[in-house]
Design a protein around this motif. Structure first.
Motif, short mmCIF file in Angstrom:
data_model
loop_
_atom_site.label_atom_id
_atom_site.label_comp_id
_atom_site.label_asym_id
_atom_site.label_seq_id
_atom_site.Cartn_x
_atom_site.Cartn_y
_atom_site.Cartn_z
N LEU A 148 2.53 10.50 -4.80
CA LEU A 148 1.92 9.31 -5.40
C LEU A 148 0.97 8.66 -4.40
N TRP A 149 -0.16 8.16 -4.88
CA TRP A 149 -1.13 7.43 -4.07
C TRP A 149 -0.64 6.00 -3.97
N LEU A 150 0.02 5.67 -2.87
CA LEU A 150 0.52 4.31 -2.65
C LEU A 150 -0.24 3.71 -1.47
N CYS A 151 -1.51 3.59 -1.65
CA CYS A 151 -2.42 3.21 -0.57
C CYS A 151 -3.23 2.01 -1.04
N SER A 152 -3.29 1.00 -0.20
CA SER A 152 -4.10 -0.17 -0.55
C SER A 152 -5.27 -0.33 0.41
N CYS A 153 -5.81 0.81 0.86
CA CYS A 153 -6.93 0.75 1.81
C CYS A 153 -8.13 0.03 1.21
N HIS A 154 -8.31 0.09 -0.09
CA HIS A 154 -9.45 -0.54 -0.75
C HIS A 154 -9.27 -2.05 -0.90
N SER A 155 -8.06 -2.49 -1.19
CA SER A 155 -7.82 -3.92 -1.40
C SER A 155 -7.42 -4.64 -0.12
N SER A 156 -7.14 -3.89 0.93
CA SER A 156 -6.82 -4.49 2.23
C SER A 156 -7.97 -4.36 3.21
N HIS A 157 -9.12 -3.92 2.74
CA HIS A 157 -10.29 -3.74 3.58
C HIS A 157 -11.06 -5.05 3.72
N ALA A 158 -11.75 -5.24 4.83
CA ALA A 158 -12.53 -6.46 5.06
C ALA A 158 -13.56 -6.69 3.96
#
Length: 194
Positions: A98-108
Motif C-alpha cells: 500500500l502507498w502510505l506516503c504523504s510526501c506530497h501533503s507534507s512537502h513545503a
C-alpha cells in the motif's frame, strides 16, 4: 459545517493509488524511502506551532528523550528544533503493498500554496514540514504533482451532517478535510487491534 460552508471530508482508497503511479517513481521511493523533515520554532508571534505546543513541554530534555526513543534525528538552532526521519513510502498490509506516503501533503510546496504562508519567503527546510527522498535529495515538482493528481483521481468528498458516524480502516483510507467557514465540531477516536 453547514451546507455551502465547505469543510467536506475527503477520503482516498489507498489501494487505488499505487497502481496509478509511474513505475519509475515507485521504484525510486522503494529504493530511497521518504525523509520527513520538521522545523518548529519556540513561542514566537505568527508561528504555525511552537515546539512547546507540539511536545506539550517547555523542557528540551523531554523532547530529546522522545527523539531518542523513537530513533528520530534532531538538532537545535537557538530555540528552534528540526527533526527528520526516513520512512518507507509503502507498507505491506494483509499481504498487499500500500502507498502510505504523504510526501506530497507534507512537502513545503503545500505550505507555499496556502494563503496563510503567501507572505513568507523561506527556504523549504524552514517551513513547519517538508519532504525529501530518503537520501536527502529534493523530490521533483513534477513527481509531487503527479502524486497529488493520482490522489485526487481516487478521492471522494462529502459533507458530514450532525449525527453522522464514519468508521474507516486507516490503512486503506487516507483522509482529510477541506477548508471551511463558520463553526465546526468533529469528534475523533482511534483504535488499534493487535
Amino acid at each position: 459545517a453547514s451546507p455551502g460552508a465547505g469543510g467536506e471530508t475527503v477520503m482516498a482508497d489507498v489501494r487505488e493509488i499505487l497502481p496509478r503511479l509511474d513505475r519509475e517513481v515507485v521504484a525510486k521511493f522503494q529504493q530511497l524511502g521518504v525523509m520527513y523533515w520538521h522545523h518548529i520554532p519556540s513561542h514566537v508571534p505568527g508561528a504555525y506551532h511552537s515546539w512547546q505546543m507540539v511536545f506539550q513541554t517547555d523542557d528540551r530534555s523531554v523532547v530529546e528523550r522522545h527523539m531518542v526513543e523513537k530513533k528520530i534525528s534532531w538538532k537545535w538552532e537557538d530555540d528552534t528544533v528540526s527533526w527528520w526521519q526516513t520512512l518507507p513510502a509503502m507498507h505491506k498490509y494483509r499481504g498487499e503493498d500500500l502507498w502510505l506516503c504523504s510526501c506530497h501533503s507534507s512537502h513545503a510546496s503545500f505550505h507555499k500554496a496556502n494563503p496563510i504562508w503567501f507572505h513568507q519567503d523561506l527556504p523549504d527546510h524552514r517551513y513547519p514540514f517538508n519532504t525529501y527522498y530518503g537520501d536527502g535529495t529534493d523530490i521533483e515538482a513534477e513527481v509531487l504533482q503527479r502524486i497529488r493528481d493520482v490522489h485526487w483521481q481516487v478521492s471522494t468528498g462529502f459533507q458530514m451532517q450532525k449525527g453522522d458516524l464514519l468508521v474507516m480502516n486507516n490503512m486503506y483510507c487516507q483522509h482529510g478535510r477541506m477548508g471551511w467557514t463558520g463553526g465546526r465540531k468533529l469528534a475523533v477516536a482511534m483504535a488499534e487491534r493487535n
